[in-house]
Design a protein around this motif. Structure first.
Motif, short mmCIF file in Angstrom:
data_model
loop_
_atom_site.label_atom_id
_atom_site.label_comp_id
_atom_site.label_asym_id
_atom_site.label_seq_id
_atom_site.Cartn_x
_atom_site.Cartn_y
_atom_site.Cartn_z
N PRO A 326 19.63 6.74 -4.58
CA PRO A 326 19.25 6.42 -2.95
C PRO A 326 18.52 5.11 -2.86
N SER A 327 17.61 4.73 -3.43
CA SER A 327 16.86 3.34 -3.32
C SER A 327 16.44 2.61 -4.65
N LEU A 328 16.52 1.34 -4.58
CA LEU A 328 16.09 0.64 -5.55
C LEU A 328 15.16 -0.37 -5.13
N GLY A 329 14.35 -0.98 -6.00
CA GLY A 329 13.32 -1.96 -5.56
C GLY A 329 11.98 -1.57 -5.36
N PHE A 330 10.99 -2.45 -5.60
CA PHE A 330 9.59 -1.84 -5.26
C PHE A 330 8.77 -2.92 -3.91
N TRP A 331 8.60 -4.05 -4.13
CA TRP A 331 8.15 -4.68 -3.12
C TRP A 331 9.23 -4.59 -1.84
N VAL A 332 10.23 -4.86 -2.08
CA VAL A 332 11.29 -4.94 -0.90
C VAL A 332 12.45 -3.96 -1.50
N LYS A 333 12.48 -2.89 -0.83
CA LYS A 333 13.48 -1.87 -1.20
C LYS A 333 14.90 -2.15 -0.49
N THR A 365 21.02 -1.28 2.98
CA THR A 365 20.02 -2.18 3.83
C THR A 365 18.99 -2.37 3.36
N VAL A 366 18.00 -3.35 3.68
CA VAL A 366 16.89 -3.88 3.05
C VAL A 366 15.83 -3.35 3.88
N ASP A 367 14.68 -2.57 3.07
CA ASP A 367 13.69 -1.90 3.85
C ASP A 367 12.35 -2.89 3.36
N TYR A 368 11.55 -3.82 4.41
CA TYR A 368 10.50 -4.58 4.03
C TYR A 368 9.11 -3.60 4.49
N THR A 369 9.32 -2.31 4.66
CA THR A 369 8.05 -1.46 4.75
C THR A 369 7.05 -1.79 3.73
N PRO A 370 7.41 -1.66 2.51
CA PRO A 370 6.43 -1.60 1.58
C PRO A 370 5.64 -3.14 1.54
N ILE A 371 6.29 -4.09 1.38
CA ILE A 371 5.66 -5.29 1.53
C ILE A 371 4.94 -5.51 2.82
N THR A 372 5.41 -5.12 3.86
CA THR A 372 4.87 -5.30 5.29
C THR A 372 3.29 -4.48 5.07
N LEU A 373 3.28 -3.44 4.78
CA LEU A 373 2.22 -2.65 4.49
C LEU A 373 1.13 -3.31 3.66
N ILE A 374 1.75 -3.83 2.56
CA ILE A 374 0.72 -4.62 1.55
C ILE A 374 0.13 -5.77 2.35
N CYS A 375 1.10 -6.57 2.95
CA CYS A 375 0.43 -7.73 3.73
C CYS A 375 -0.46 -7.45 4.92
N ILE A 376 -0.43 -6.16 5.49
CA ILE A 376 -1.25 -5.66 6.54
C ILE A 376 -2.44 -5.17 5.89
N ALA A 381 -8.08 -6.42 4.75
CA ALA A 381 -9.24 -6.73 3.70
C ALA A 381 -9.93 -7.94 3.94
N ILE A 382 -9.08 -9.10 3.87
CA ILE A 382 -9.63 -10.30 4.34
C ILE A 382 -10.41 -10.47 5.68
N LEU A 383 -9.91 -9.87 6.52
CA LEU A 383 -10.71 -9.85 7.72
C LEU A 383 -12.04 -9.27 7.52
N THR A 384 -12.12 -8.04 7.01
CA THR A 384 -13.28 -7.06 7.00
C THR A 384 -14.27 -7.98 5.95
N SER A 385 -13.47 -8.45 4.92
CA SER A 385 -14.70 -9.22 4.12
C SER A 385 -15.21 -10.44 4.88
N THR A 386 -14.43 -11.11 5.55
CA THR A 386 -15.05 -12.32 6.29
C THR A 386 -16.17 -11.87 7.32
N ALA A 387 -15.84 -10.72 7.99
CA ALA A 387 -16.89 -10.27 9.02
C ALA A 387 -18.09 -9.78 8.13
N LEU A 388 -17.98 -9.40 7.06
CA LEU A 388 -19.23 -9.03 6.41
C LEU A 388 -19.79 -10.37 5.80
#
Length: 404
Positions: A326-333, A365-376, A381-388
């Protein structure tokens, strides 16, 4: 003395010939209705002690005190009499001669030679000379036909009667005449026919004759389904009864097209499966022979991504299972969205009915959800670190001094 010795020798020779003739059989005297022919010569001594043929001597056959048949010696003293199977007393009588008799046995199909020598009776002749027969008899029968099937008997081209197997017809004709007897040459119906070996004969004297028929049966060949072309086929037509038939070897596969073919199943005879390929059977009745094949269709299952399963040849009307991951791939499924082509469905594993050649393709079809979630998550994490970091920096800086 020489004449007497010659006479005695001749008597002995006749006696021996009579005994030998009692066991003599001729092939052309076969009588399938259980009888045989007795024939021979009647001789007698005249007043000059000469041995001569006796003409018009009465030859009668008796059994259990009853007269069964009677004949007369003809030219040369020869006689012939037709009798059923059994024991008989043959009695020879002629005015002026002593009556003689002999016990004989008539077997089926036999031709027995019995000669008689008559001696003068020295008594007055009182018996009138019998009149010679004016007619001869012919007995006709039929063999080889099944029950209820009859052949027409023709006498000189005109229908006389109908005869079945075991039935006979007795005919009488005037002496010195010749007649043609014939039967229906061929009787046909319902895939079987009967052919007369000798459909006609000509008679001019007493005779027993049987018209024999031989059976033939019709064999029809076809394929199932009809219309298939085989490289070699059994002969459709008439076969003699009892003939053994061997089919050719049927090819296992027959291709109609690249996506349609036929697979050999069996030979069948009148709907019953025969063993082997080739198969053997006997023509003991009309038969329908079939080469039975099953139709197969090619199912082609493909996918631009991954590997789809289920391709192959399937019998018409059977089911096939097709499947893909039913699906293949990890970062981009790559996500399976459904089947297109000769089957439409959304399940990655499906069972289909194969009633035609089928070509089925998996769509994705291509599912970008995993990479999008990782990017978000990374951005958060970057914003939180910068604020601290900024907060810490503000807390460690001293407040500015006031000036007066």
């Amino acid at each position: 003395m020489a004449f007497k010795a010659l006479t005695i020798s001749l008597l002995c020779l006749l006696a021996v010939s009579g005994l030998a003739g009692a066991v003599l059989c001729r092939d052309d005297a076969y009588n399938p209705y259980g009888g045989g022919i007795v024939h021979g010569q009647v001789l007698g001594f005249n007043w000059f002690n000469e041995l001569i043929p006796v003409v018009w001597a009465e030859v009668s056959a008796w059994r259990d005190g009853e007269l069964v048949a009677k004949a007369y010696s003809m030219a040369g003293g020869h006689y012939e009499i037709i009798l059923p199977v059994g024991w008989y007393t043959l009695v020879v009588e002629e005015p002026g001669y002593k009556t003689v008799s002999r016990e004989i046995f008539v077997s089926s199909g036999s031709s027995t030679a019995i000669n008689f020598v008559l001696e003068l009776s020295m008594e007055p002749i009182h018996k009138p000379k019998p009149k010679p027969p004016t007619q001869y008899r012919v007995e006709v029968g039929v063999s080889g036909l099944p029950e209820k099937v009859k052949a027409k008997l023709y006498v000189d081209g005109a229908v006389e009667t109908e005869l079945g197997t075991g039935e006979t017809c007795k005919l009488s004709f005037e002496n010195g005449t010749q007649h043609k007897l014939s039967v229906t040459e061929m009787l046909e119906g319902n895939g079987e026919r009967y052919i007369a070996d000798q459909p006609s004969i000509t008679v001019s004297a007493e005779k027993i004759h049987v018209f024999n028929y031989r059976a033939e049966y019709f064999l029809r060949f076809t394929t199932e389904p009809e219309g298939l072309s085989l490289p070699s086929t059994p002969r459709t037509g008439w076969y003699p009864a009892g003939e053994a038939v061997t089919t050719p070897t049927a090819p296992i596969l027959l291709e109609e097209s690249p996506v349609v073919r036929y697979r050999f199943k069996a030979w069948t005879l009148d709907g019953k499966e025969l063993e082997g390929n080739p198969a053997e059977f006997t023509m003991n009745s009309p038969h329908l022979l079939k080469a039975v094949y099953s139709k197969e269709f090619l199912v082609e299952v493909s996918s631009p991504i991954g590997e789809a399963e289920g391709s192959g040849w399937y019998p018409a009307g059977s089911t096939a299972t097709i499947t893909v991951q039913p699906s293949l791939g990890f970062w981009v499924k790559q996500v399976f969205t459904g089947w297109t082509g000769d089957y439409v469905g959304r399940n990655p594993t499906a069972t289909i009915t194969v009633n035609k050649p089928m070509r089925i393709v998996a769509t994705w079809t291509v599912d970008y959800t995993p990479i999008t979630l990782i990017c978000i998550a990374a951005a958060a994490a970057i914003l939180t670190s910068t604020a601290l970091i900024l907060k810490r920096r503000r807390g460690s800086t001293p407040p500015p001094e006031r000036t007066g």
